[in-house]
Design an enzyme around this catalytic site. Structure first.
Site, PDB file in Angstrom:
ATOM      1  N   ASP A  13      -4.555  34.779  58.858  1.00  0.00           N
ATOM      2  CA  ASP A  13      -4.447  34.367  60.259  1.00  0.00           C
ATOM      3  C   ASP A  13      -4.739  32.890  60.480  1.00  0.00           C
ATOM      4  OD1 ASP A  13      -3.947  37.060  60.739  1.00  0.00           O
ATOM      5  OD2 ASP A  13      -6.072  37.488  61.036  1.00  0.00           O
ATOM      6  N   LYS A  16      -0.083  30.711  59.613  1.00  0.00           N
ATOM      7  CA  LYS A  16       1.028  30.572  58.664  1.00  0.00           C
ATOM      8  C   LYS A  16       2.365  30.684  59.370  1.00  0.00           C
ATOM      9  CE  LYS A  16      -0.710  33.927  56.201  1.00  0.00           C
ATOM     10  NZ  LYS A  16      -2.048  34.082  56.822  1.00  0.00           N
ATOM     11  N   GLY A  40       0.568  39.667  60.312  1.00  0.00           N
ATOM     12  CA  GLY A  40       0.956  39.420  61.700  1.00  0.00           C
ATOM     13  C   GLY A  40       1.064  37.925  61.869  1.00  0.00           C
ATOM     14  N   HIS A  41       2.275  37.420  61.917  1.00  0.00           N
ATOM     15  CA  HIS A  41       2.506  35.972  61.979  1.00  0.00           C
ATOM     16  C   HIS A  41       3.060  35.604  63.352  1.00  0.00           C
ATOM     17  CE1 HIS A  41       2.854  35.741  57.294  1.00  0.00           C
ATOM     18  NE2 HIS A  41       1.694  36.179  57.712  1.00  0.00           N
ATOM     19  N   GLN A 223      -1.268  37.206  54.195  1.00  0.00           N
ATOM     20  CA  GLN A 223      -2.673  37.286  53.829  1.00  0.00           C
ATOM     21  C   GLN A 223      -3.149  35.925  53.284  1.00  0.00           C
ATOM     22  OE1 GLN A 223      -0.664  40.306  52.536  1.00  0.00           O
ATOM     23  NE2 GLN A 223      -0.879  40.703  54.691  1.00  0.00           N
TER      24      GLN A 223
HETATM   25  P1  GDP Z   1      -0.939  33.874  60.561  1.00  0.00           P
HETATM   26  O1  GDP Z   1      -1.159  35.303  60.241  1.00  0.00           O
HETATM   27  O2  GDP Z   1      -1.517  32.966  59.530  1.00  0.00           O
HETATM   28  O3  GDP Z   1       0.489  33.551  60.853  1.00  0.00           O
HETATM   29  O4  GDP Z   1      -1.748  33.589  61.919  1.00  0.00           O
HETATM   30  P2  GDP Z   1      -1.776  34.541  63.212  1.00  0.00           P
HETATM   31  O5  GDP Z   1      -0.481  34.420  63.915  1.00  0.00           O
HETATM   32  O6  GDP Z   1      -2.257  35.891  62.868  1.00  0.00           O
HETATM   33  O7  GDP Z   1      -2.946  33.867  64.043  1.00  0.00           O
HETATM   34  C1  GDP Z   1      -2.908  32.551  64.440  1.00  0.00           C
HETATM   35  C2  GDP Z   1      -3.055  32.490  65.959  1.00  0.00           C
HETATM   36  O8  GDP Z   1      -3.392  31.171  66.311  1.00  0.00           O
HETATM   37  C3  GDP Z   1      -1.780  32.799  66.712  1.00  0.00           C
HETATM   38  O9  GDP Z   1      -2.108  33.395  67.933  1.00  0.00           O
HETATM   39  C4  GDP Z   1      -1.151  31.424  66.927  1.00  0.00           C
HETATM   40  O10 GDP Z   1      -0.299  31.365  68.054  1.00  0.00           O
HETATM   41  C5  GDP Z   1      -2.392  30.615  67.166  1.00  0.00           C
HETATM   42  N1  GDP Z   1      -2.315  29.199  66.789  1.00  0.00           N
HETATM   43  C6  GDP Z   1      -1.761  28.637  65.685  1.00  0.00           C
HETATM   44  N2  GDP Z   1      -2.001  27.318  65.650  1.00  0.00           N
HETATM   45  C7  GDP Z   1      -2.744  27.046  66.757  1.00  0.00           C
HETATM   46  C8  GDP Z   1      -3.363  25.867  67.265  1.00  0.00           C
HETATM   47  O11 GDP Z   1      -3.286  24.795  66.682  1.00  0.00           O
HETATM   48  N3  GDP Z   1      -4.081  25.996  68.410  1.00  0.00           N
HETATM   49  C9  GDP Z   1      -4.215  27.178  69.077  1.00  0.00           C
HETATM   50  N4  GDP Z   1      -4.929  27.213  70.186  1.00  0.00           N
HETATM   51  N5  GDP Z   1      -3.651  28.301  68.618  1.00  0.00           N
HETATM   52  C10 GDP Z   1      -2.940  28.234  67.468  1.00  0.00           C
HETATM   53  P1  IMO Z   2      -1.768  37.631  57.827  1.00  0.00           P
HETATM   54  O1  IMO Z   2      -0.550  37.496  56.950  1.00  0.00           O
HETATM   55  C1  IMO Z   2      -5.891  38.953  58.180  1.00  0.00           C
HETATM   56  C2  IMO Z   2      -7.066  42.477  55.814  1.00  0.00           C
HETATM   57  C3  IMO Z   2      -7.453  43.732  56.570  1.00  0.00           C
HETATM   58  C4  IMO Z   2      -8.485  44.309  55.609  1.00  0.00           C
HETATM   59  C5  IMO Z   2      -7.891  43.978  54.244  1.00  0.00           C
HETATM   60  C6  IMO Z   2      -7.094  45.108  53.617  1.00  0.00           C
HETATM   61  O2  IMO Z   2      -1.463  37.839  59.262  1.00  0.00           O
HETATM   62  O3  IMO Z   2      -2.734  36.532  57.559  1.00  0.00           O
HETATM   63  P2  IMO Z   2      -4.683  46.108  54.130  1.00  0.00           P
HETATM   64  O4  IMO Z   2      -4.120  46.721  55.365  1.00  0.00           O
HETATM   65  O5  IMO Z   2      -3.943  44.926  53.633  1.00  0.00           O
HETATM   66  O6  IMO Z   2      -4.903  47.119  53.039  1.00  0.00           O
HETATM   67  O7  IMO Z   2      -6.165  45.613  54.562  1.00  0.00           O
HETATM   68  O8  IMO Z   2      -7.044  42.855  54.453  1.00  0.00           O
HETATM   69  N1  IMO Z   2      -5.733  41.914  56.154  1.00  0.00           N
HETATM   70  C7  IMO Z   2      -5.545  40.810  56.886  1.00  0.00           C
HETATM   71  N2  IMO Z   2      -6.415  40.024  57.547  1.00  0.00           N
HETATM   72  N3  IMO Z   2      -4.585  38.640  58.170  1.00  0.00           N
HETATM   73  C8  IMO Z   2      -3.700  39.398  57.494  1.00  0.00           C
HETATM   74  O9  IMO Z   2      -2.406  39.030  57.336  1.00  0.00           O
HETATM   75  C9  IMO Z   2      -4.161  40.575  56.839  1.00  0.00           C
HETATM   76  N4  IMO Z   2      -3.564  41.537  56.122  1.00  0.00           N
HETATM   77  C10 IMO Z   2      -4.539  42.341  55.704  1.00  0.00           C
HETATM   78  O10 IMO Z   2      -7.998  43.429  57.822  1.00  0.00           O
HETATM   79  O11 IMO Z   2      -9.703  43.616  55.732  1.00  0.00           O
HETATM   80 MG    MG Z   3      -1.936  37.029  61.083  1.00  0.00          MG
END
Ligand code: GDP
Ligand code: IMO
Ligand code: MG
Length: 427
Positions: A13, A16, A40-41, A223
């Site tokens: 998270d 990415k 979840g991207h 991840q």
């Molecule tokens: P990922 O799994 O690495 O793609 O990240 P996620 O989407 O799960 O979580 C990142 C969250 O941070 C999302 O809600 C993005 O919209 C938000 N986000 C990303 N970059 C920024 C930033 O620079 N500032 C803020 N406020 N939110 C951001």
């Molecule tokens: P992105 O790509 C954050 C975590 C779960 C749990 C562990 C194992 O959005 O960064 P799983 O369902 O993979 O067997 O769970 O890994 N986990 C993540 N945490 N971002 C993710 O993906 C994750 N995918 C799995 O919360 O701790």
């Molecule tokens: Mg994510």
């Protein structure tokens, strides 16, 4: 040959999705190599917020071909649901712009049922309950179903039926849970297979032809380092290699083809699920970093909605990530969230039973007993969200970034100051 790799350098998270979306503007191919719909991207386009789980983030770029590689585990039903949502939002998802590797493994209801059953026991680690661990165990045990089998829905249905019957025995005997209706599952998946089949392809051939023609490939990690099955905080990890090796095995590309490795880090740390987290915060400060959930970027899981654990930036963990993956640069996100916090803290080493550790311990039991050694840095008050060049950032923010660079030994080339496409500083 030129592959840019984008990897999570923390616990997932890091943003990415948003950086893949930015880099995809200059890519011909965007390829996922690991994980499944546990990811979840988030991509923010104007007022619209998309959360991708399986589709590569190049899906929003008109000229990008998107690949789901052999290293991915794919839930056909969830894939079709996501495809329909993206199509309904006005973006095409056709065999012209999306290919699924015939060697990817399939996630079935049995995997999800076992994941849920296991999570309800003492052995639970807080998974996303998407069946990830059990799909990869079947792959390793050579019991898995590969996506290519969906080309033959009849045979696929038979294999799904048998898989579900096998899982039912484990569900009943080991977990005392009710069995799944194997025939209903087989019928449902045979139907899904008919819709998935047109996307199946030899993505190895696609990739190598593209590389030979000098096309630019972007590998989008899911991840992160700390969730890597080998190098993460085992057993509190996911079941795939989210690190550089996962790119090679998850796509079938040679190491020499990789020319750029972008590590993704948030300006602080977050983690969803159980496991050691040295710089974890609670109380007021944690609430401040996490947010209440009112903003789309507040720290609540993009896949499960769970509140994320939060903490100060961990420089020890980042150095480990930089070394392991040969990071050539860093992208730092959510700098805007730190605005107004003063002082800021960065963890520069761990204290472990009176000793000072500079290196990240691979033993999770040792890690769980480590305490952070912090350095304090002055914060800033000025809003950074409108910064578009590095010089627009307050001096304290630049100093904070410089300290992270020194700890990692890697230059920060992108700084995200908000979730929107234009809220990005490229150095
Ligand atoms: P990922 O799994 O690495 O793609 O990240 P996620 O989407 O799960 O979580 C990142 C969250 O941070 C999302 O809600 C993005 O919209 C938000 N986000 C990303 N970059 C920024 C930033 O620079 N500032 C803020 N406020 N939110 C951001
Ligand atoms: P992105 O790509 C954050 C975590 C779960 C749990 C562990 C194992 O959005 O960064 P799983 O369902 O993979 O067997 O769970 O890994 N986990 C993540 N945490 N971002 C993710 O993906 C994750 N995918 C799995 O919360 O701790
Ligand atoms: Mg994510």
């Amino acid at each position: 040959m030129s592959i840019t790799v984008l990897l999570g350098a923390q616990w997932g998270d890091e943003g990415k999705g948003r950086i893949t979306d930015a880099l995809a503007a200059d890519a011909d191919i965007v390829a996922r190599f690991n994980g499944g719909d546990n990811a979840g991207h988030t991509i923010t386009i104007g007022s619209r917020v998309f959360k991708l789980h399986l589709l590569p983030a190049g899906i929003f770029r008109e000229r990008c071909l998107n690949l789901i590689g052999n290293g991915v585990v794919l839930n056909p039903i969830h894939f079709l649901k996501e495809r329909n949502e993206i199509v309904a939002a006005g973006f095409p998802v056709t065999p012209e712009n999306l290919q699924i590797s015939e060697a990817a493994h399939v996630i079935l209801p049995g995997h999800i049922a076992l994941d849920a059953a296991r999570e309800a026991t003492q052995g639970g680690i807080g998974t996303t309950q998407r069946g990830i661990g059990f799909a990869y165990s079947d792959k390793a045990a050579r019991l898995g179903l590969r996506a290519g089998l969906m080309r033959d829905p009849e045979r696929f249905a038979g294999a799904v039926y048998e898989h579900t019957q096998r899982v039912n025995r484990a569900l009943e005997r080991e977990y005392r849970r009710p069995p799944l209706d194997a025939q209903a599952v087989a019928d449902q998946y045979a139907e899904a297979a008919r819709h998935v089949a047109p996307y199946l392809a030899n993505t190895f051939r696609t990739l190598h032809r593209a590389l030979a023609q000098g096309r630019r490939v972007l590998a989008e990690g899911a991840q992160a380092v700390m969730l890597d099955i080998d190098h993460g905080t085992y057993p509190f990890v996911t079941s795939s290699n989210a690190t550089i090796g996962g790119v090679l095995t998850g796509l079938g590309v040679p190491a020499q083809a990789i020319t750029r490795v972008v590590g993704m880090a948030k300006a602080f740390c977050t983690r969803v699920g159980a496991g050691p987290f040295v710089t974890e915060l609670d109380g007021e400060l944690a609430l401040r970093l996490r947010g209440t959930g009112a903003n789309p970027w507040d720290e609540y899981g993009a896949t499960t909605g769970r509140p994320r654990r939060v903490g100060w930036f961990d420089g020890v963990a980042l150095r480990y990530a930089a070394q392991m993956n040969g990071l050539t640069e860093l992208a730092l996100t959510k700098l805007d969230i730190l605005t107004g916090l003063d002082p800021l803290r960065i963890c520069v080493a761990y204290a472990y039973h009176g000793a000072q550790l500079e290196d990240f311990p691979q033993d999770s039991d040792i890690l769980a007993q480590c305490r952070p050694i912090y350095e304090e840095l002055p914060g800033w008050q000025a809003d950074v969200r409108s910064a578009r060049s590095f010089d627009d950032l307050p001096a304290e923010a630049r100093a904070y970034i410089a300290r992270i660079e020194a700890l990692a030994g890697v230059r920060v080339t992108m700084v995200s100051v908000g979730p929107e496409r234009e809220q990005l500083v490229v150095r």
